[in-house]
Design a protein around this motif. Sequence first.
Motif, PDB file in Angstrom:
ATOM      1  N   GLN A 402      37.919  -4.460  23.720  1.00  0.00           N
ATOM      2  CA  GLN A 402      37.803  -3.563  24.671  1.00  0.00           C
ATOM      3  C   GLN A 402      36.821  -4.043  25.683  1.00  0.00           C
ATOM      4  O   GLN A 402      36.674  -3.455  26.721  1.00  0.00           O
ATOM      5  CB  GLN A 402      37.557  -2.207  24.174  1.00  0.00           C
ATOM      6  N   TYR A 405      38.256  -4.397  29.246  1.00  0.00           N
ATOM      7  CA  TYR A 405      38.258  -3.101  30.021  1.00  0.00           C
ATOM      8  C   TYR A 405      37.440  -3.084  31.472  1.00  0.00           C
ATOM      9  O   TYR A 405      37.541  -2.666  32.405  1.00  0.00           O
ATOM     10  CB  TYR A 405      38.138  -1.969  29.331  1.00  0.00           C
ATOM     11  N   ARG A 420      46.289   8.220  29.646  1.00  0.00           N
ATOM     12  CA  ARG A 420      46.459   8.393  28.241  1.00  0.00           C
ATOM     13  C   ARG A 420      45.979   9.338  27.844  1.00  0.00           C
ATOM     14  O   ARG A 420      46.384   9.889  26.667  1.00  0.00           O
ATOM     15  CB  ARG A 420      45.220   7.146  27.787  1.00  0.00           C
ATOM     16  N   ASP A 539      45.392   4.790  18.200  1.00  0.00           N
ATOM     17  CA  ASP A 539      45.113   3.639  18.992  1.00  0.00           C
ATOM     18  C   ASP A 539      44.773   4.018  20.290  1.00  0.00           C
ATOM     19  O   ASP A 539      43.870   3.536  20.726  1.00  0.00           O
ATOM     20  CB  ASP A 539      46.364   2.734  19.142  1.00  0.00           C
ATOM     21  N   LYS A 542      41.093   5.689  20.455  1.00  0.00           N
ATOM     22  CA  LYS A 542      40.143   4.587  20.222  1.00  0.00           C
ATOM     23  C   LYS A 542      39.727   3.808  21.500  1.00  0.00           C
ATOM     24  O   LYS A 542      38.685   3.283  21.774  1.00  0.00           O
ATOM     25  CB  LYS A 542      40.381   3.531  19.243  1.00  0.00           C
ATOM     26  N   SER A 543      40.693   3.972  22.511  1.00  0.00           N
ATOM     27  CA  SER A 543      40.592   3.258  23.946  1.00  0.00           C
ATOM     28  C   SER A 543      40.121   4.037  24.829  1.00  0.00           C
ATOM     29  O   SER A 543      39.793   3.468  25.893  1.00  0.00           O
ATOM     30  CB  SER A 543      41.842   2.456  24.308  1.00  0.00           C
ATOM     31  N   ALA A 637      43.727  -3.227  17.191  1.00  0.00           N
ATOM     32  CA  ALA A 637      43.201  -3.797  18.497  1.00  0.00           C
ATOM     33  C   ALA A 637      44.502  -4.209  19.367  1.00  0.00           C
ATOM     34  O   ALA A 637      45.182  -5.063  18.852  1.00  0.00           O
ATOM     35  CB  ALA A 637      42.116  -4.766  18.347  1.00  0.00           C
ATOM     36  N   LEU A 645      46.011  -4.032  31.414  1.00  0.00           N
ATOM     37  CA  LEU A 645      45.439  -3.344  30.058  1.00  0.00           C
ATOM     38  C   LEU A 645      46.598  -3.464  28.876  1.00  0.00           C
ATOM     39  O   LEU A 645      47.465  -3.635  29.298  1.00  0.00           O
ATOM     40  CB  LEU A 645      45.460  -1.624  30.543  1.00  0.00           C
ATOM     41  N   ASN A 648      48.660  -0.824  24.159  1.00  0.00           N
ATOM     42  CA  ASN A 648      48.302  -0.033  22.899  1.00  0.00           C
ATOM     43  C   ASN A 648      49.048   1.574  22.758  1.00  0.00           C
ATOM     44  O   ASN A 648      48.884   2.135  21.485  1.00  0.00           O
ATOM     45  CB  ASN A 648      47.158  -0.125  22.527  1.00  0.00           C
TER      46      ASN A 648
END
Length: 741
Positions: A402, A405, A420, A539, A542-543, A637, A645, A648
């Motif tokens: 990550q 990013y 998201r 997923d 977590k981002s 991941a 990006l 995911n």
Amino acid sequence: MAKGYTPKLIPWLYDFMLWLMSIMVDCFFREVHPRGSWRIPKRGAVLFVAAPHANQFVDPLILMRILRTEAKRRVSTVIAAKSMARKFVGTASGWFGAIPVGRALDLAKPGTGTIYLPRPSEDPLLLKGFGTNFEKQATKAGLIILPTINGQTATADVAEILGPEEIRLKKAFQGEDAIKQLTGLDKIPEESSYTLADGFKGTRFKTAPKVDQSKAFDAVFHSLDQGGCVCIFPEGGSHDRTELLPLKPGVAIMALGALAANPNSDLKIICCGMNYFHAHKFRSRAVVEFSAPIEVPPELVELYRSGERREATRQLLEIIYNGLLAVTITTPDYDSLMLIQAVRRLYKPKGKKLPLPTIVELNRRLAQGYKQYHDDPRIVNLRKNILKYNGQLWMLGVRDHQVEYANLSTPVVIFTLLYRLAKIAVLALGTLPGLILFAPIFIAAKVISIRKSREALAASTVKLQGRDVIATWKLLVALGMTPLVYTFDVCVLAYWNYRNHVQGFVPTWVPLWLLVIGGYTFFIMITFAALRIGETGMDILKSLRPLVLCLNPTQSNTFVKLRKTREHLSMEVTEVINTLGPSMFEDFELTRLVADPFRTGALQEPESPVDSPTHSRTNSYTLQKASTNGEDGDLDAPTAAHGQLPRNESFHDLSNLGIFASRPASRSRSRAASRNGTFASLNAMTTKENLEEVSKRIRGAMHERGIERSRRRSEGSWEFAEHGEASGKQSPVPGDSKKDA
């Protein structure tokens, strides 16, 4: 179990139970990938030796499923008699044709009094006690067990009982901790002669009797003599360590005894590496790797027959241990394992998704290199920098993948964050019904598995945290509670239909039996959909944190600084590997698993075989088609490419997954693709000399081609770069011309 006992393996019951258990295993693991399963003989006696035993009852289930689907073979597993005595486990194991074997440590009992070494330097085999009664507590050939220190327990065999307070051992206690326990010394003196500490009154101990294993060996010999398969975990029990435990001699006795009784059985030994990524966690991943078949040297069988059984067993055990090292990842401690995984993530080129077997192989090679060069100043400095980097990741609550990013602009970050969040809201609607339905099972499984792990840790002499039993108990609780929860929900549905036909949504003509069948089907479908949809939602969840951290894109942002630190570490890791790699692996350039990310032509795929003889044909396809769920300890991941990006949050995986399968189709059968190709001509060669000559020529040609390609890359990289700038066109990749083809 009578002499000549035969495992009661019923084929149809074996297959049905394995299918039923596989559903639970596939729901627990995100991916279970077999590697090298093409090496398994399709017929004949095979002794499978599996390690490390990191997942109690789950390990044999995974191995049995792979052997049945990949090699069409059923296997009888050697199981502890203590586990066999449990009602459910014992019954199910019996259906699988398991062979129970007694373990001395399972029968250990606390001894009265204390023990010490009266003359530790002069006579380390003499053991005395205070307030003991060895004549009643201990048995000849039994065990004396010391208390556990730092997860290690020292044991010694009893050679002779000399009295109630005196015995003689077969071999002295090994290890500095054991000597300290038996002498009371804080530090073992360097001089050869030393005595007990003043006022030392001994240490507590346990005793275990000698276990007769003849019946278990008879069952194994009978199964192998009939051309069957037997699987054993030679470490003696499950554990959660990062290195292999000392192997028990029983596995070598099984192989040597079977060949001594029937030299024509053509027995093969196959080592199976059980490589997990967070084995105790829900939706983790695993790679099961199979070694090439090992043939027991005839001279060891003759040595075993002549009475030199101890020496023959020792030599074969060493061969098996080396075979296991080739298919497993072993490190001295957990911190070293985390360091190796961090190095592998830093070494991987950006935008490159490595297949799971390649990740395992790369981790193994890095572990070998770290073991050999861990004292090198470059490695010491690199370890210090990586541990500091990992500490910064932990403090920020983000993962390595990550960090990329931080390269995004503020408008892109804001748009992606809102996008998201909207996706999570949509996914939550699909996850919520199944989550509510399955919540009692999730809660019960977590609570019971934690309690069982603590009990196992307290009773074990080798476990560190007891994580090896967590997955087992989660599956057992789910297996027992799932039918009860579904039945309860169907009963509620039936009562609701009885009262008002589910608020009028169910027609009055629908019979009760159809409602029950429809209810079970509906509840199973929504829970399975919640599993798949919720996995994607997690997923995305977590981002979110790194995106929030990216809202401040200035150079003062810690997250932005961390990205620069990562780039520097990646270059440092690559430089160290390129420097030390050739000195450790002679064919380093030829067998690269990852192309050098800082060299021209890095996007070209390496040609080394990784999974099977035809891996070079399928590697690029696998890399392109690999899922976006990530890799190892950060297995969820995603991958980032060209400043974009990771996808995911993509829904595409949901439509490509099978009903009860969470792993991709095995590539272990890809050898069939070459049957009618170039290698078909080898079938006409029947003599050993011709095959050896052809193999030698192929290896020589591949080696020369690898050297030539490496030379062109190193010498031509700047030339190609300059040519590209001058012409305004994209630079060609060295080694990609028609001439190379």
